[in-house]
Scaffold this motif. Sequence first.
Motif, mmCIF file in Angstrom:
data_model
loop_
_atom_site.group_PDB
_atom_site.id
_atom_site.type_symbol
_atom_site.label_atom_id
_atom_site.label_comp_id
_atom_site.label_asym_id
_atom_site.label_seq_id
_atom_site.Cartn_x
_atom_site.Cartn_y
_atom_site.Cartn_z
ATOM 1 N N ALA A 503 41.874 89.349 56.235
ATOM 2 C CA ALA A 503 42.035 88.166 55.386
ATOM 3 C C ALA A 503 41.255 86.973 55.916
ATOM 4 O O ALA A 503 40.983 86.021 55.183
ATOM 5 N N LEU A 504 40.857 87.030 57.192
ATOM 6 C CA LEU A 504 40.140 85.907 57.808
ATOM 7 C C LEU A 504 38.651 86.181 57.983
ATOM 8 O O LEU A 504 37.925 85.358 58.526
ATOM 9 N N CYS A 505 38.207 87.363 57.517
ATOM 10 C CA CYS A 505 36.792 87.742 57.648
ATOM 11 C C CYS A 505 36.148 87.886 56.276
ATOM 12 O O CYS A 505 36.835 88.075 55.270
ATOM 13 N N ASN A 506 34.840 87.819 56.251
ATOM 14 C CA ASN A 506 34.088 87.998 55.004
ATOM 15 C C ASN A 506 33.987 89.487 54.721
ATOM 16 O O ASN A 506 33.111 90.174 55.220
ATOM 17 N N THR A 507 34.910 89.991 53.912
ATOM 18 C CA THR A 507 34.975 91.419 53.652
ATOM 19 C C THR A 507 35.296 91.670 52.196
ATOM 20 O O THR A 507 35.881 90.808 51.521
ATOM 21 N N GLU A 508 34.886 92.842 51.701
ATOM 22 C CA GLU A 508 35.184 93.219 50.323
ATOM 23 C C GLU A 508 36.426 94.107 50.247
ATOM 24 O O GLU A 508 36.792 94.589 49.186
ATOM 25 N N LYS A 509 37.079 94.333 51.388
ATOM 26 C CA LYS A 509 38.201 95.255 51.420
ATOM 27 C C LYS A 509 39.503 94.627 50.934
ATOM 28 O O LYS A 509 40.496 95.315 50.740
#
Length: 609
Positions: A503-509
């Motif tokens: 939730a704190l990273c730039n991710t598409e997951k």
Amino acid sequence: MPNSHIHDFILDYCLSEAPPNYAILLKGPWGVGKTWFIKKAIQNINNKNVKELYISLYGINSFSAIEYEFYRTLHPILSSKGMDLAGKIIRGTLKATLKIDINSDGKDDASTNISIPDINLPEYLKNTSDLVLIFDDIERCSIATSDLLGYINHFVEHQNYKVILVANEAELEKNEKYRIIKEKLIGKTFEITPELDLVLDKFTSDTRTEKFYNPHLDLIKQTYSQSKYGNLRHLRQALLDFTRLEQKLPHEVTDSQELVAHLLQLLLIFTFEIRHGEISAKDISSFKFGWLSQISSSVTEEKTAIAKLTEKYPRIKNQELLLDADLWIEILDKGIINDTLITKQLKNTKYLISKKTPNWIKLWNFRTHTNETFKELTNEVWTHFRELKFLDPQEIKHISGMMMFFSSKKIFEKSIQEILIETKICIDRIREAGHFNERQKLGFRENESAFGMAFFFKESEEFLEVCDYIQKISQEAYISTFSTIGGKLIKRLPVEPFMFSEALCNTEKTNETYYDVPILTGIPPETFVASLLEVHTDDLYDACRFFRERYKARYNTALIQEKEWVSRVKEIIEYEVNSRAGTLYGYCLNEILEFSINEAVSDLENFKI
């Protein structure tokens, strides 16, 4: 009928008992309908019991490949899979070794031992002595033009075959030797002109929705004619694309003939111009401003793309693009049809205004109203605006922009400055009522349009001030929720350590992501560490992964606000490591400190503001 004289000549040429000893060239630019024309001509000569052998040379790079195309066309069964051995045996009977003298100077110009089909095939394979040979896409053949035409000349001069060539001669003329070879080989040249009426019937039939297009045939013909490109291939593509779009729209949209005509016209124009290379799909984003600015531009200024299109297509309603530029770009550039959003925006157009249509949208289409209706709508919308009945930031932009525009045109009694002040007051009151707390996702053209409609007065300082104020208040409102959001987020740390970091990273997951906002300032460092200490040693790495990734994107200067937070967390972790010296958990905490938290501290120190 266009090209009827060419049909007549071809028929006479093919039926002639005496060998003409020259080939016919059918020329025209790409997309003009040459292949369509020759296929229709083939039907005519077949009706006269004349046989033909049609071959497209597109991409063919050797004479043996041409030979194989002859063979494959004459014997589709023998050339099919499973018959390869029999095919090779019979194909061997079709070969002859020839020397080709291209320029009649007594020397062999082309390679010797070129295998070409022996057109006088054995009787049991078919008598082909009366075949008409048709070579299409001459200019797209990979064989050198001089060699290719010399090869074809053999059939005309030495074997007395009737040959029809189909080509874009402008491309052939780039070869210096072409004119010399043409004089020897080609006796008649005809230029094909588009047979729009006949072809259009075929194209609409191909879409399997020809009845849908019947009311719009004149519009299609006119727009095609105005393009001046004469490219039937582009027309067919546009109609197939529009059919795909139309079939995804509900009947309440497609039942409006005026709306369909407007949408079809725009798609035709955009397709013609993009395919011809005059504009790109991305240029559409500047069209609305271009239309407004061209009115006041001087004659000495260079015309904008949309100004040129307006002159070229006088009926284009470019001030109403019906859809946001982003949607047009998706349709034209990526083939994406977001039918839900497209339908929603088309329902906001003047063609589908109903009793259920919001009054502010009716007002946006102000040119469709009488003076009395316009005044009623203006007063009602402004009253509701001041009564805080419009809470959506995009609606606020639309209404304030319209009112400023009406004021500038002296058709609304409030001054632009009064409207600006009232708008800011409304925004403040909406914020106080607890709205604007949701995160506002800014688009690339956030201040250009919304709901498929361009903002009025969008280039003015006052309108841009409203946009900046909404962004400022929205940001403040969202930041005020950080403690609440942080409280919910920290509860996930002990139970879902991996998802906490996600939730704190730039991710598409995950759809819940705070990679670009300083959300951690809403979580007390002591609370974070206390929750972290509940995590099993095996999950500490996943729980703290965000420290290594979160601050790598140094352009995201908002995260600099977390610098003090990270430093405080580091201090607390160091204390915990020292107090747990000699234990496994203390060792694992120290690894997190060295390989994750220290990296975050270093990244934040190197941030450029």
